[in-house]
Enzyme design. Sequence first.
Site, PDB file in Angstrom:
ATOM      1  N   LYS A 140       0.843  -1.194   0.000  1.00 18.00           N
ATOM      2  CA  LYS A 140       0.000   0.000   0.000  1.00 18.00           C
ATOM      3  C   LYS A 140       0.884   1.252   0.000  1.00 18.00           C
ATOM      4  O   LYS A 140       1.992   1.203   0.510  1.00 18.00           O
ATOM      5  CB  LYS A 140      -0.913   0.001   1.234  1.00 18.00           C
ATOM      6  CG  LYS A 140      -1.765  -1.260   1.412  1.00 18.00           C
ATOM      7  CD  LYS A 140      -2.848  -1.374   0.373  1.00 18.00           C
ATOM      8  CE  LYS A 140      -3.727  -2.598   0.639  1.00 18.00           C
ATOM      9  NZ  LYS A 140      -4.817  -2.739  -0.333  1.00 18.00           N
ATOM     10  N   HIS A 164      -6.436 -13.401  -7.785  1.00 15.01           N
ATOM     11  CA  HIS A 164      -7.297 -12.435  -7.111  1.00 15.01           C
ATOM     12  C   HIS A 164      -8.684 -12.493  -7.728  1.00 15.01           C
ATOM     13  O   HIS A 164      -8.830 -12.761  -8.919  1.00 15.01           O
ATOM     14  CB  HIS A 164      -6.728 -11.015  -7.212  1.00 15.01           C
ATOM     15  CG  HIS A 164      -7.361 -10.080  -6.223  1.00 15.01           C
ATOM     16  ND1 HIS A 164      -8.579  -9.476  -6.455  1.00 15.01           N
ATOM     17  CD2 HIS A 164      -6.958  -9.651  -5.003  1.00 15.01           C
ATOM     18  CE1 HIS A 164      -8.891  -8.719  -5.409  1.00 15.01           C
ATOM     19  NE2 HIS A 164      -7.932  -8.813  -4.514  1.00 15.01           N
TER      20      HIS A 164
END
Length: 482
Positions: free
Chosen positions: A175, A294
């Site tokens: 992140k 994902h």
Amino acid sequence: MSPQTETKASVGFKAGVKDYKLNYYTPEYKPQDTDILAAFRVTPQPGVPSEEAGAAVAAESSTGTWTTVWTDGLTSLDRYKGRCYHIDPVAGEDNQYICYVAYPLDLFEEGSVTNMFTSIVGNVFGFKALRALRLEDLRIPIAYIKTFQGPPHGIQVERDKLNKYGRPLLGCTIKPKLGLSAKNYGRAVYECLRGGLDFTKDDENVNSQPFMRWRDRLLFCAEALYKAQAETGEIKGHYLNATAGTCEEMIKRAVFARELGAPIVMHDYLTGGFTANTTLAHYCRDNGLLLHIHRAMHALIDRQKNHGMHFRVLAKALRLSGGDHIHAGTVVGKLEGERDITLGFVDLLRDDHTEIDDARGIYFTQSWVSTPGVLPVASGGIHVWHMPALTEIFGDDSVLQFGGGTLGHPWGNAPGRVANRVALEACVQARNEGRDLASEGNVIIREASKWSPELAAACEVWKEIKFEFPAVDVFHKGKKKN
């Protein structure tokens, strides 16, 4: 018109519209071992009988259309048609039914999830006679499963490649998900891996944007990977997202990752598509790469309980198409996921055989024969206080992936990773000693934090963080066992 060119109705053909239930509702039918079985949650329009609605689903997802056509006489519809063979009302719901449909195996191309879904969840989902339609579960016959490669490697091969046993694997999504330069991105990867992680991960949004092109990212991540491995003596990995606008570009990125010696790549299998995913899975097996999957876009498909497709179906499709990991919710984190329902599709991913289970929402007995298992990935809003629950819920064969729960540590990335690794090791040791993680979890974490200042700091930061909302996806009993 001459006698030679005059068109006459053939014997047995009568133009017009027939009720679907005359041909496609067959309660006397006994499903065959080679049939693909589907459980649909059907909400008919007012005035449409459940038998007609179920038959319409069977027809429109197999051989039927809205009117009788003369070419029906050129084939054997009884051989190829789908059949609605049983209907159960949904307990606690008005005008909702679970309709069971059997499809002959010859309707589907071998080894193609794309073709299977084009039929079963195609145009029928826009059919006007239905207010809503949801595919709750599929039974994939062994004969069809054997036409797929499945996961590139599977759980045991991955553990052997990594030389890591007896505990869940730990991961972290870097992140902020967008905006970092390639060099700063690689720095974050290094700090996390040297702190105790097994994996770091590209966010699903990260492909090849102007601020960070894919080749630069792969180079800096590979440098971080090798440096962390040299310092820790552990095998490390970074999920390099190979998802791209074309299959050719996707394979180019996977080839570059292999040339750098990376152990694993990643794909967004729903936005990328099943054809692309299967292509990448075949490449990964042939070239020794693990494949992380994902599920971006899944909630668009599976979150509404009356319309769409349940994630357990998407999980089965992924096991056919190929992937070594797949995100599966957390139960305790920020994303939707009721415990029993989540464990139901986690079992479908990992186990060789699963039985019908009302509590876990499993409609059909499913055997996977020799198809390798898939590691479920718990990711989304989790932190150190969740570690006991995650270890107890998911067990050893899983990946516990902390993004903000690592990078949000007040002392930085590496201390965040140390906190998570210490918490995990404490939970595994406590479990192996026979302690109950469900009831003693907080005590176990507090005891471990006395010996780890990094864990103590993490405990203080996230002590009040909870995501307590009722799950949308709950199971309604009242179905037929198959």
